[in-house]
Design a protein around this motif. Structure first.
Motif, PDB file in Angstrom:
ATOM      1  N   PHE A   1       2.874  22.463   2.633  1.00  0.00           N
ATOM      2  CA  PHE A   1       3.140  21.685   3.856  1.00  0.00           C
ATOM      3  C   PHE A   1       3.105  20.197   3.541  1.00  0.00           C
ATOM      4  N   HIS A   2       2.093  19.790   2.775  1.00  0.00           N
ATOM      5  CA  HIS A   2       1.949  18.373   2.394  1.00  0.00           C
ATOM      6  C   HIS A   2       3.208  17.913   1.652  1.00  0.00           C
ATOM      7  N   LEU A   3       3.626  18.727   0.709  1.00  0.00           N
ATOM      8  CA  LEU A   3       4.749  18.332  -0.139  1.00  0.00           C
ATOM      9  C   LEU A   3       6.080  18.346   0.606  1.00  0.00           C
TER      10      LEU A   3
ATOM     11  N   LEU B   1      -6.314   6.792  -6.473  1.00  0.00           N
ATOM     12  CA  LEU B   1      -5.518   5.820  -5.710  1.00  0.00           C
ATOM     13  C   LEU B   1      -4.917   6.469  -4.477  1.00  0.00           C
ATOM     14  N   HIS B   2      -4.278   7.617  -4.705  1.00  0.00           N
ATOM     15  CA  HIS B   2      -3.591   8.303  -3.612  1.00  0.00           C
ATOM     16  C   HIS B   2      -4.572   8.689  -2.515  1.00  0.00           C
ATOM     17  N   ILE B   3      -5.699   9.229  -2.903  1.00  0.00           N
ATOM     18  CA  ILE B   3      -6.673   9.698  -1.919  1.00  0.00           C
ATOM     19  C   ILE B   3      -7.295   8.511  -1.180  1.00  0.00           C
TER      20      ILE B   3
ATOM     21  N   GLN C   1      11.708   7.540   0.988  1.00  0.00           N
ATOM     22  CA  GLN C   1      11.863   6.590   2.093  1.00  0.00           C
ATOM     23  C   GLN C   1      10.939   5.389   1.893  1.00  0.00           C
ATOM     24  N   SER C   2       9.689   5.650   1.489  1.00  0.00           N
ATOM     25  CA  SER C   2       8.731   4.556   1.293  1.00  0.00           C
ATOM     26  C   SER C   2       9.190   3.601   0.200  1.00  0.00           C
ATOM     27  N   LEU C   3       9.843   4.149  -0.810  1.00  0.00           N
ATOM     28  CA  LEU C   3      10.311   3.289  -1.891  1.00  0.00           C
ATOM     29  C   LEU C   3      11.641   2.628  -1.532  1.00  0.00           C
TER      30      LEU C   3
ATOM     31  N   GLN D   1      10.345  13.782   0.531  1.00  0.00           N
ATOM     32  CA  GLN D   1      11.363  12.851   1.039  1.00  0.00           C
ATOM     33  C   GLN D   1      10.710  11.565   1.539  1.00  0.00           C
ATOM     34  N   SER D   2       9.460  11.677   1.997  1.00  0.00           N
ATOM     35  CA  SER D   2       8.753  10.501   2.498  1.00  0.00           C
ATOM     36  C   SER D   2       8.567   9.462   1.389  1.00  0.00           C
ATOM     37  N   ALA D   3       8.296   9.956   0.189  1.00  0.00           N
ATOM     38  CA  ALA D   3       8.086   9.029  -0.923  1.00  0.00           C
ATOM     39  C   ALA D   3       9.362   8.241  -1.203  1.00  0.00           C
TER      40      ALA D   3
ATOM     41  N   GLN E   1       0.830  -1.203   0.000  1.00  0.00           N
ATOM     42  CA  GLN E   1       0.000   0.000   0.000  1.00  0.00           C
ATOM     43  C   GLN E   1       0.859   1.245   0.000  1.00  0.00           C
ATOM     44  N   LYS E   2       1.937   1.193   0.808  1.00  0.00           N
ATOM     45  CA  LYS E   2       2.820   2.357   0.885  1.00  0.00           C
ATOM     46  C   LYS E   2       3.539   2.600  -0.442  1.00  0.00           C
ATOM     47  N   TYR E   3       3.900   1.527  -1.113  1.00  0.00           N
ATOM     48  CA  TYR E   3       4.551   1.667  -2.415  1.00  0.00           C
ATOM     49  C   TYR E   3       3.618   2.334  -3.422  1.00  0.00           C
TER      50      TYR E   3
ATOM     51  N   ILE F   1      -7.724   5.220   3.718  1.00  0.00           N
ATOM     52  CA  ILE F   1      -7.702   3.879   4.306  1.00  0.00           C
ATOM     53  C   ILE F   1      -6.581   3.776   5.339  1.00  0.00           C
ATOM     54  N   LEU F   2      -5.409   4.252   4.928  1.00  0.00           N
ATOM     55  CA  LEU F   2      -4.239   4.218   5.794  1.00  0.00           C
ATOM     56  C   LEU F   2      -4.504   4.946   7.106  1.00  0.00           C
ATOM     57  N   GLN F   3      -5.102   6.118   6.971  1.00  0.00           N
ATOM     58  CA  GLN F   3      -5.338   6.946   8.145  1.00  0.00           C
ATOM     59  C   GLN F   3      -6.327   6.280   9.088  1.00  0.00           C
TER      60      GLN F   3
HETATM   61  C1  HEM Z   1      -1.529  17.237  -5.862  1.00  0.00           C
HETATM   62  C2  HEM Z   1      -1.815  16.686  -4.795  1.00  0.00           C
HETATM   63  C3  HEM Z   1      -0.983  15.739  -3.966  1.00  0.00           C
HETATM   64  C4  HEM Z   1       0.338  15.360  -4.072  1.00  0.00           C
HETATM   65  C5  HEM Z   1       1.370  15.800  -5.095  1.00  0.00           C
HETATM   66  C6  HEM Z   1       0.593  14.437  -2.998  1.00  0.00           C
HETATM   67  C7  HEM Z   1       1.803  13.798  -2.785  1.00  0.00           C
HETATM   68  C8  HEM Z   1       2.062  12.945  -1.729  1.00  0.00           C
HETATM   69  C9  HEM Z   1       3.252  12.180  -1.559  1.00  0.00           C
HETATM   70  C10 HEM Z   1       4.451  12.143  -2.505  1.00  0.00           C
HETATM   71  C11 HEM Z   1       3.149  11.512  -0.377  1.00  0.00           C
HETATM   72  C12 HEM Z   1       4.211  10.613   0.270  1.00  0.00           C
HETATM   73  C13 HEM Z   1       3.860   9.168   0.054  1.00  0.00           C
HETATM   74  C14 HEM Z   1       4.696   8.249   0.872  1.00  0.00           C
HETATM   75  O1  HEM Z   1       5.443   8.653   1.724  1.00  0.00           O
HETATM   76  O2  HEM Z   1       4.582   7.046   0.670  1.00  0.00           O
HETATM   77  C15 HEM Z   1       1.867  11.834   0.191  1.00  0.00           C
HETATM   78  C16 HEM Z   1       1.382  11.353   1.376  1.00  0.00           C
HETATM   79  C17 HEM Z   1       0.071  11.482   1.810  1.00  0.00           C
HETATM   80  N1  HEM Z   1      -0.965  12.093   1.122  1.00  0.00           N
HETATM   81 FE1  HEM Z   1      -0.743  13.179  -0.561  1.00  0.00          FE
HETATM   82  N2  HEM Z   1      -0.554  14.249  -2.271  1.00  0.00           N
HETATM   83  C18 HEM Z   1      -1.543  15.019  -2.842  1.00  0.00           C
HETATM   84  C19 HEM Z   1      -2.857  15.102  -2.453  1.00  0.00           C
HETATM   85  C20 HEM Z   1      -3.426  14.400  -1.403  1.00  0.00           C
HETATM   86  C21 HEM Z   1      -4.822  14.360  -1.112  1.00  0.00           C
HETATM   87  C22 HEM Z   1      -5.935  15.058  -1.922  1.00  0.00           C
HETATM   88  C23 HEM Z   1      -4.965  13.574  -0.016  1.00  0.00           C
HETATM   89  C24 HEM Z   1      -6.315  13.277   0.587  1.00  0.00           C
HETATM   90  C25 HEM Z   1      -6.864  12.917   1.491  1.00  0.00           C
HETATM   91  C26 HEM Z   1      -3.658  13.140   0.412  1.00  0.00           C
HETATM   92  C27 HEM Z   1      -3.368  12.369   1.518  1.00  0.00           C
HETATM   93  C28 HEM Z   1      -2.112  11.936   1.873  1.00  0.00           C
HETATM   94  C29 HEM Z   1      -1.808  11.233   3.101  1.00  0.00           C
HETATM   95  C30 HEM Z   1      -2.777  10.852   4.197  1.00  0.00           C
HETATM   96  C31 HEM Z   1      -0.436  10.952   3.055  1.00  0.00           C
HETATM   97  C32 HEM Z   1       0.376  10.255   4.128  1.00  0.00           C
HETATM   98  C33 HEM Z   1       0.507   8.822   3.788  1.00  0.00           C
HETATM   99  C34 HEM Z   1       1.697   8.213   4.422  1.00  0.00           C
HETATM  100  O3  HEM Z   1       2.562   8.916   4.886  1.00  0.00           O
HETATM  101  O4  HEM Z   1       1.775   7.005   4.431  1.00  0.00           O
HETATM  102  N3  HEM Z   1      -2.736  13.645  -0.476  1.00  0.00           N
HETATM  103  N4  HEM Z   1       1.207  12.703  -0.661  1.00  0.00           N
END
Ligand code: HEM
Ligand code: FES
Lengths: 222, 257
Positions: A172-174, A73-75, A183-185, A179-181, A13-15, A80-82
């Motif tokens: 903030f998300h990015l 997929l990502h969403i 690490q996950s890979l 770097q998390s991506a 799932q993380k991959y 699910i993960l959360q």
């Molecule tokens: C353009 C939009 C987005 C980009 C480029 C993006 C990119 C990423 C990347 C690269 C990761 C790291 C994945 C990993 O460490 O395995 C991540 C983690 C995460 N994203 Fe997004 N994301 C986006 C939108 C969203 C949206 C809309 C959600 C919705 C709920 C979301 C929820 C999460 C969550 C919960 C994580 C943490 C998962 C984890 O650490 O295992 N993301 N995101």
């Protein structure tokens, strides 16, 4: 007591999550580059040309489906993960967790949901119009006339504010995600990982600031 | 030193627990945290109460049984230190100290501050071993292991299985533990033969136990008393990926007769 797992392994799932995330991050660069053409000062001519080129290109059409799948997929996996992670600790601690963690990693779901809300607004304002799902506004010449749509939307300061705030949260998300991506890979290295973290910070800043320039331009310069 | 201890009390796995506050006076700053609890229990027993149950064994930081969640951190405020090696001089006179058990679905409470960590055992049973014939020890130089790998394997093997990584993780994930245990075999020649099945089985068992999924917050590394690095999680991820992509299919090279 032997317990059996039935679902997709956590690491798979993380991959998938990381690969989809990286794909989305690449898409953002491309999207930003296109959008910045609006600032060329030619009344959106170059921008319009690129939009026309993209909308007529069958390869882009395919990419759109892949992009949509990537988001889904990502969403879905993110949610699910959360949920799984909340349930892994049914009784919370009384004390606040004092452990130091990577800054924004704690708020991935929160920033993610903000991005999702923004995404819906954003699709309604642009993409769905092009698909014909949402009516074309009067000020636009056609359902491809994104420039006129952008001008009207961004000259509303409230809309611009929402837009900029959303991109701050995406930043903030990015900041964590980049770097998390890696690490996950499993792409982790004594020498290169610190560089990846720096690049991730620069990337997050570039995306946040880059996209925010567009409403600022239409508000104050155009 | 005087303290106020706020301690989680719970009769058994089924009953609901709650906090109880105990004042404790004249604690020596030289006492270890567990000695302080012994001292408290002595007073509780003398006044006819039920002593606080907590787990301990070696009291020298190697067995991993003494994990307590102290003031919001596993093993208390000092990094690279187990609860048994933590001393009361790390606290300030007059402090209130909140003591909780590890909290995780995969670590159910047995009594008071003691949790059942047999989920870790089951992860080990799933693949945390190498299958070798018993007998006399083989000539040590017949299996070449590079210095770099042997050092890393040793770092991974420093994990004492205390569960602090799970306790520190906001997701209650056991990936640092599993990664260390996978890495300690994956890095040396002896572990290579079963590497692919091992990582798959151990990861699946970890999932089955109900641990959360890693979201790379790196809190585990921060609070691991043995300083196990999150680099091992990346290594586990790589191992897992290659186990899927280059998976050995059992029986593939044997013909049916
Ligand atoms: C353009 C939009 C987005 C980009 C480029 C993006 C990119 C990423 C990347 C690269 C990761 C790291 C994945 C990993 O460490 O395995 C991540 C983690 C995460 N994203 Fe997004 N994301 C986006 C939108 C969203 C949206 C809309 C959600 C919705 C709920 C979301 C929820 C999460 C969550 C919960 C994580 C943490 C998962 C984890 O650490 O295992 N993301 N995101
Ligand atoms: S009692 Fe053995 S590690 Fe603390």
């Amino acid at each position: 007591m032997k317990k059996k797992a039935t679902t997709l392994p956590s690491l798979s799932q993380k991959y998938i999550m990381a690969v989809a995330g990286i794909f989305l991050m690449l898409f953002l660069i491309f999207h930003l580059a296109t959008n910045l053409l609006m600032l060329a000062g030619d009344g959106g001519k170059q921008f319009g040309n690129v939009v026309n080129f993209l909308t007529e290109n069958p390869a882009v059409k395919i990419m759109e489906y892949i992009l949509f799948a990537g988001f889904l997929l990502h969403i879905i996996l993110g949610v699910i993960l959360q949920v799984h992670n909340y349930r892994a600790r049914p009784v919370r601690y009384h004390s606040r967790l004092q452990t130091e963690t990577s800054q924004f990693s704690r708020y991935m779901i929160h920033t993610g949901v903000i991005i999702l809300v923004f995404l819906v607004i954003h699709l309604m304002n642009f993409f769905f119009i092009r698909l014909g799902w949402v009516a074309v506004p009067d000020h636009a010449e056609s359902r491809h006339d994104f420039f006129s749509m952008a001008v009207v939307l961004f000259q509303n300061p409230w809309y611009s504010l929402v837009y900029i705030v959303s991109f701050v949260f995406l930043g903030f998300h990015l900041k964590h995600a980049f770097q998390s991506a890696f690490q996950s890979l499993g792409l982790n290295h004594t020498k290169y990982t610190p560089a990846i973290k720096v690049i991730g910070t620069i990337y997050a800043l570039a995306i946040s600031i880059g996209f925010s320039l567009i409403p600022l331009y239409f508000l104050f310069i155009f | 030193m005087d303290f106020k201890l706020k301690i989680w009390r719970q009769k058994n796995a089924r009953e609901k627990g709650g906090f109880r506050t105990y004042p404790i006076n004249d604690v020596s700053p030289e006492m270890s945290f567990l000695e302080m609890l012994d001292y408290l229990n002595k007073q509780i027993i003398e006044s006819g109460g039920e002593p606080v149950t907590f787990e301990h064994d070696c009291r020298e930081g190697i067995c991993g049984s003494c994990g307590l969640f102290i003031n919001g951190r596993p093993h208390g405020p000092m990094r690279r230190t187990t609860t048994c090696e933590l001393h009361m001089r790390e606290f300030t006179d007059g402090d209130t100290i909140v003591i909780e058990p590890w909290r995780s679905k995969a670590f159910p409470i047995i009594k008071d501050l003691v949790v059942d960590r047999s989920s870790f055992e089951r992860i080990m049973h799933a693949g945390g071993f190498i299958s070798v014939d018993t007998g006399s020890a083989p000539e040590s130089n017949s299996l070449p292991v590079s210095k770099n790998n042997s050092d890393k394997a040793f770092d991974a093997a420093a994990c004492i299985g205390c569960g602090a990584c799970v306790a520190a993780c906001k997701n209650s994930s056991a990936m640092l533990f599993a990664a260390a245990k996978i890495a300690q075999y994956a890095l040396v020649t002896q572990g290579k033969a079963e590497a692919k099945e091992r990582v798959d089985k151990m990861v699946r068992q970890m999932d089955a136990e109900g641990f959360g999924y890693c979201s790379n917050t790196y809190g585990c590394e921060f609070d691991c008393p043995k300083g196990i690095s999150i680099d091992f999680i990346a290594l586990m991820n790589r191992e897992f990926f290659s186990s899927k992509v280059c998976r050995q299919i059992p029986g593939r090279y044997t013909r049916k007769v």
